[in-house]
Design a protein around this motif. Sequence first.
Motif, PDB file in Angstrom:
ATOM      1  N   GLU A   1     -11.146   5.989  -4.660  1.00 55.27           N
ATOM      2  CA  GLU A   1     -10.077   6.658  -4.318  1.00 55.27           C
ATOM      3  C   GLU A   1     -10.135   7.750  -6.177  1.00 55.27           C
ATOM      4  O   GLU A   1      -9.498   8.096  -6.887  1.00 55.27           O
ATOM      5  CB  GLU A   1      -8.684   6.482  -5.386  1.00 55.27           C
ATOM      6  CG  GLU A   1      -8.469   5.055  -3.704  1.00 55.27           C
ATOM      7  CD  GLU A   1      -8.238   5.683  -2.542  1.00 55.27           C
ATOM      8  OE1 GLU A   1      -7.893   6.406  -2.690  1.00 55.27           O
ATOM      9  OE2 GLU A   1      -7.557   5.028  -1.917  1.00 55.27           O
TER      10      GLU A   1
ATOM     11  N   SER B   1       0.522  -1.351  -0.310  1.00 52.62           N
ATOM     12  CA  SER B   1       0.288  -0.040  -0.228  1.00 52.62           C
ATOM     13  C   SER B   1       1.010   1.382   0.151  1.00 52.62           C
ATOM     14  O   SER B   1       0.471   2.003  -0.882  1.00 52.62           O
ATOM     15  CB  SER B   1      -1.096  -0.299   1.217  1.00 52.62           C
ATOM     16  OG  SER B   1      -0.051   0.071   2.529  1.00 52.62           O
TER      17      SER B   1
ATOM     18  N   PHE C   1      -4.723  -0.506  -6.372  1.00 57.07           N
ATOM     19  CA  PHE C   1      -5.618  -0.164  -5.163  1.00 57.07           C
ATOM     20  C   PHE C   1      -6.872  -0.148  -5.819  1.00 57.07           C
ATOM     21  O   PHE C   1      -7.414  -0.232  -7.429  1.00 57.07           O
ATOM     22  CB  PHE C   1      -5.345   0.946  -4.799  1.00 57.07           C
ATOM     23  CG  PHE C   1      -4.319   1.679  -5.892  1.00 57.07           C
ATOM     24  CD1 PHE C   1      -5.783   2.948  -6.762  1.00 57.07           C
ATOM     25  CD2 PHE C   1      -3.465   2.309  -6.679  1.00 57.07           C
ATOM     26  CE1 PHE C   1      -5.348   3.846  -7.458  1.00 57.07           C
ATOM     27  CE2 PHE C   1      -3.779   3.172  -7.070  1.00 57.07           C
ATOM     28  CZ  PHE C   1      -4.275   3.158  -8.308  1.00 57.07           C
TER      29      PHE C   1
ATOM     30  N   TYR D   1       1.655   2.746  -3.640  1.00 57.01           N
ATOM     31  CA  TYR D   1      -0.071   2.385  -4.645  1.00 57.01           C
ATOM     32  C   TYR D   1       0.768   3.752  -5.127  1.00 57.01           C
ATOM     33  O   TYR D   1       0.621   3.787  -6.320  1.00 57.01           O
ATOM     34  CB  TYR D   1      -0.569   2.513  -4.128  1.00 57.01           C
ATOM     35  CG  TYR D   1      -0.972   1.487  -3.729  1.00 57.01           C
ATOM     36  CD1 TYR D   1      -1.493   0.107  -3.628  1.00 57.01           C
ATOM     37  CD2 TYR D   1      -2.169   1.643  -2.415  1.00 57.01           C
ATOM     38  CE1 TYR D   1      -1.573  -1.239  -2.853  1.00 57.01           C
ATOM     39  CE2 TYR D   1      -2.864   0.173  -1.373  1.00 57.01           C
ATOM     40  CZ  TYR D   1      -2.414  -0.772  -2.108  1.00 57.01           C
ATOM     41  OH  TYR D   1      -2.370  -2.212  -1.153  1.00 57.01           O
TER      42      TYR D   1
END
Length: 181
Positions: free
Chosen positions: A65, A25, A60, A28
């Motif tokens: 997002e 993560s 992701f 990303y």
Amino acid sequence: EDESERAVSVAIVQGNIDSGSRWRSELYGANLDLYLRLTLDTFEKDSPEIVFWPEAAMTFFVDEEPLYRKSLGRVLRRGGVELVAGAPRNEKSPDGPLYYNTIFLFSEDGEIRGRYDKQYPVPFTEYFPLPVGSLRRRFGRERELTAGGPARPLATRAGPAGVVTCNEGMLPEVVSRRVDE
């Protein structure tokens, strides 16, 4: 000239990202930045109308997002291009979240215009087909992908695109069905 016979220029962008760091993560943004820079590089060499990134270019949940989609939009607008790219997707169900290997179609503003959920996940890689509890624990629910249902082709500038993902390209009946839909 008949619109259905018009040639559409495409670019294919492939980043060289270490598979061990792809799903971390904290990387990303860096991984996305690599694809955005490579996409900008294509605009200096060509004038594509559609850019293609691979199946797991984004690791992701891009549909969740908005800031990452805004970054996509900034780059895509510069080239006036659509983007077809892969990312995981999840949705809620009564039994918990379901995860999909998804190909998204993005407008030049970074908005999601369509998607295709992979219909034939790879056994032991994307899902665990055996009901053996002791082995299943190590596989992990969040890594288990759900097969997508029937889907219409993506409505791209080049016309309807019957997208297939990964191993689906080796299944002639699946490819035929995607093109016929």
